[in-house]
Scaffold this active site. Structure first.
Site, mmCIF file in Angstrom:
data_model
loop_
_atom_site.group_PDB
_atom_site.id
_atom_site.type_symbol
_atom_site.label_atom_id
_atom_site.label_comp_id
_atom_site.label_asym_id
_atom_site.label_seq_id
_atom_site.Cartn_x
_atom_site.Cartn_y
_atom_site.Cartn_z
ATOM 1 N N GLY B 66 63.666 2.364 -0.729
ATOM 2 C CA GLY B 66 62.838 3.040 -1.719
ATOM 3 C C GLY B 66 61.425 2.548 -1.508
ATOM 4 O O GLY B 66 61.098 2.066 -0.427
ATOM 5 N N CYS B 98 65.592 -2.508 3.738
ATOM 6 C CA CYS B 98 64.213 -2.025 3.816
ATOM 7 C C CYS B 98 63.406 -2.528 2.617
ATOM 8 O O CYS B 98 63.062 -3.703 2.568
ATOM 9 C CB CYS B 98 64.190 -0.498 3.927
ATOM 10 S SG CYS B 98 62.594 0.159 4.416
ATOM 11 N N ILE B 154 62.832 3.540 8.653
ATOM 12 C CA ILE B 154 61.901 4.463 8.020
ATOM 13 C C ILE B 154 60.754 3.687 7.397
ATOM 14 O O ILE B 154 60.960 2.934 6.437
ATOM 15 C CB ILE B 154 62.628 5.320 6.963
ATOM 16 C CG1 ILE B 154 63.653 6.203 7.687
ATOM 17 C CG2 ILE B 154 61.639 6.173 6.179
ATOM 18 C CD1 ILE B 154 64.508 7.012 6.794
ATOM 19 N N ARG B 155 59.558 3.852 7.963
ATOM 20 C CA ARG B 155 58.400 3.068 7.496
ATOM 21 C C ARG B 155 58.867 1.625 7.279
ATOM 22 O O ARG B 155 58.587 0.995 6.254
ATOM 23 C CB ARG B 155 57.827 3.656 6.208
ATOM 24 C CG ARG B 155 57.062 4.972 6.422
ATOM 25 C CD ARG B 155 56.736 5.667 5.107
ATOM 26 N NE ARG B 155 56.232 4.749 4.108
ATOM 27 C CZ ARG B 155 54.935 4.504 3.862
ATOM 28 N NH1 ARG B 155 54.006 5.130 4.535
ATOM 29 N NH2 ARG B 155 54.573 3.645 2.939
ATOM 30 N N HIS B 191 68.466 1.168 7.500
ATOM 31 C CA HIS B 191 69.203 1.818 6.414
ATOM 32 C C HIS B 191 70.619 2.194 6.829
ATOM 33 O O HIS B 191 70.878 3.347 7.180
ATOM 34 C CB HIS B 191 68.482 3.088 5.994
ATOM 35 C CG HIS B 191 67.138 2.861 5.394
ATOM 36 N ND1 HIS B 191 66.963 2.459 4.094
ATOM 37 C CD2 HIS B 191 65.894 2.964 5.914
ATOM 38 C CE1 HIS B 191 65.671 2.336 3.834
ATOM 39 N NE2 HIS B 191 64.992 2.631 4.919
ATOM 40 N N GLU B 193 72.910 2.864 5.007
ATOM 41 C CA GLU B 193 73.408 3.853 4.036
ATOM 42 C C GLU B 193 73.081 5.281 4.446
ATOM 43 O O GLU B 193 73.572 6.228 3.829
ATOM 44 C CB GLU B 193 72.846 3.542 2.638
ATOM 45 C CG GLU B 193 71.369 3.869 2.419
ATOM 46 C CD GLU B 193 70.391 2.810 2.936
ATOM 47 O OE1 GLU B 193 70.831 1.917 3.707
ATOM 48 O OE2 GLU B 193 69.203 2.877 2.582
#
Lengths: 323, 220
Positions: B66, B98, B154-155, B191, B193
């Protein structure tokens, strides 16, 4: 890299950028969050401080676009870069429907998501951008399941129901979200052989219709946009099935009456907007808890005055652009 | 490891299963819950955690992906930061992916709010750049059997320093650390997930069951 919405087209390399998983994945990280329209680095700072999960860089918020008339384009590149330099959260920016060069420019400056948006004046009244051709992911608006699946087939990795931007009236956002879910539920009750007609009627690929039936939801993250002007509005959209909300004019058009042109008036307005932004973030997290929603609603200033959609002429509505 | 099912465990509780919470303030908590339910480890139950009461009930916690600034602000706004820090420092098994890894780190470059600060690592946010630099890669994870794990970044952050008690579980090709474990704490830059490979979730579920078993032994 593949462009057909799957990651299995090529053999697995040590490292792949811009895969479908990576594009859709950022939207998944934004879930349960609020994406705020900002027009200045000062707004962006307030949004981040309030807990926005991303900001949308715009030249004018939608209600000002409405008021100003004329042609609304991609924001100035310098302004977007200033906002990127100001915040660490993802920065999105809008391109006109069909304006793939605006999108190329936004990709070149490294925005995290491009919104191909009906809020700007469309550049192409027939075609949308072929979003598979980009490394940057796209979010697009929809009013119903057909629009959503057409955008996804063009490569959108995130969807938002359109609502009616810049009005502060939630009625269109509700209509679009209800329509989307009603179609999804209808498909879930269908036999295999009935899906072909759905695909034909909606003018969408049969594979996407099958995916929706299997998943019971859109195959990408779905936010709500267009009309959220209070924490209660935001929670309403979440309870209706949104996975997060975009808020535009609802934050940075609230409290405008406090700005009397003095420095202290300006500060009062910003404080009021900060309070609204924070409250909407909290409301999205606890959208199912009326007790917390009541507490959160204690903290907010008056919402923007708004404009009732039912009083507007059809030509004033933005949601019909790009269907 | 098989889940402890004998009556010797957790005498204060009549729960049959380990309750694994996923912090659900913002982010992809639904994906974590689905992965836990699909990971194949018996004797666990996955629940969302938004309140103090829910936090108090769990035997392990995942802090999902997030926005770390958003999650940090919401933890503070709802009075969860201190109780969460206390529980983790008291031995609650926790895994951060993350943004969650950022929250667990003792030191974070470029974060203006103090994170939970429970794990002796330093994390650099957005270490690979903007979204267009996000990527997938095959990773070898120390102690994990089978083929390499397909990891989605992701980032993503990286772990720039791992303290003496921290076991490095995985590095990317250029040598930077992307997964680490310190006792009951797990941090991953990527991630798990977001993919159908649930081995990391199975690993964490066994960590939680192991922690419950050992604390039950300790109290009886």
């Amino acid at each position: 890299m593949t462009s057909n919405g799957s990651t299995n087209g090529t053999s697995s390399h040590a490292s792949d950028t811009a895969t479908w998983t990576v594009k859709a994945g950022l939207a998944q990280m934004l879930k349960g969050g609020v994406i705020m329209d900002v027009v200045t680095p000062e707004h962006a700072e307030i949004a981040q401080e309030a807990g926005a999960c991303a900001v949308m860089a715009l030249e004018r918020v939608p209600s000002d676009i409405r008021a100003a008339g004329g042609v609304a384009r991609m924001s100035h590149v310098r302004m977007i870069k200033e906002i990127q330099a100001t915040v660490s959260i993802p920065v999105m920016a809008k391109a006109r429907i069909g304006h793939f060069v605006e999108a190329q420019i936004l990709e070149a400056i490294g925005v995290d998501y491009v919104d191909e948006s009906e809020v700007l004046t469309p550049a192409d009244d027939v075609h949308h951008i072929d979003k598979h051709n980009f490394k940057v992911p796209f979010v697009c608006g929809c009013r119903n399941l057909g629009e959503a699946l057409r955008r996804i087939s063009e490569g959108a990795a995130m969807i938002r129901t359109k609502g009616e931007a810049g009005t502060g009236d939630i009625v269109e956002a509700v209509r679009h979200m209800r329509s989307l879910w009603s179609d999804i539920r209808r498909i879930q009750g269908m036999r295999d052989d009935e899906l072909y007609v759905v695909a034909k009627d909606m003018q969408v690929p049969i594979d996407l219709v099958r995916q929706v039936r299997t998943l019971g939801k859109l195959p990408v993250t779905n936010f709500s946009a267009g009309g959220v002007a209070s924490p209660a509005d935001a929670a309403l959209m979440m309870q209706l099935g949104a996975e997060g909300v975009f808020v535009g004019s609802g934050i940075f058009k609230s409290g405008a009456e406090l700005d009397d042109g003095t420095a202290s008036g300006h500060k009062k307005m910003l404080d009021s907007q900060r309070a609204m932004a924070t409250a909407i973030v909290k409301a999205v997290t606890h959208f199912n808890d009326p007790q917390i929603l009541a507490e959160v609603s204690m903290e907010i200033p008056d919402s923007m005055r708004g404009q009732s959609v039912s009083s507007m002429a059809p030509s004033e509505l933005l949601a019909g652009r790009g269907n | 490891m098989t889940p402890a099912t004998s009556g010797s465990r957790a005498p204060a509780s009549d729960r049959e299963r380990a309750l694994i919470g996923v912090l659900a303030l913002q982010g992809d908590f639904a994906e974590h819950i689905a992965s836990l339910r699909a990971c194949g480890v018996e004797g666990i139950e996955a629940v969302e955690v938004r309140t103090l009461e829910q936090l108090a009930a769990v035997d392990g916690l995942i802090i999902p992906g997030g926005e770390s600034t958003t999650i940090a602000r919401l933890l503070i706004a709802f009075g969860l930061m201190e109780p969460l820090r206390d529980r983790i420092r008291a031995g609650l098994p926790a895994w951060g992916t993350c943004a969650g890894a950022i929250m667990l780190a003792n030191e974070v470059t470029n974060l203006d709010r103090p994170p939970i600060a429970a794990m002796d690592i330093t994390v650099e946010r957005n270490a690979f750049g903007r979204q267009i630099d996000s990527f997938e890669a095959d990773l070898d994870i120390a102690g994990m059997e089978g083929p390499p794990l397909r990891a989605v970044f992701i980032r993503a952050p990286v772990i720039t320093r791992a303290g003496a008690g921290v076991e490095v579980l995985s590095r990317i090709e250029d040598g930077r650390i992307v997964a680490a474990r310190q006792g009951r704490l797990l941090a991953t830059s990527f991630h798990p997930e977001l993919t159908a490979d649930h081995r990391m979730h199975a690993l964490f579920a066994r960590m939680v069951l192991g922690a419950m078993a050992s604390s039950a032994v300790g109290t009886t």
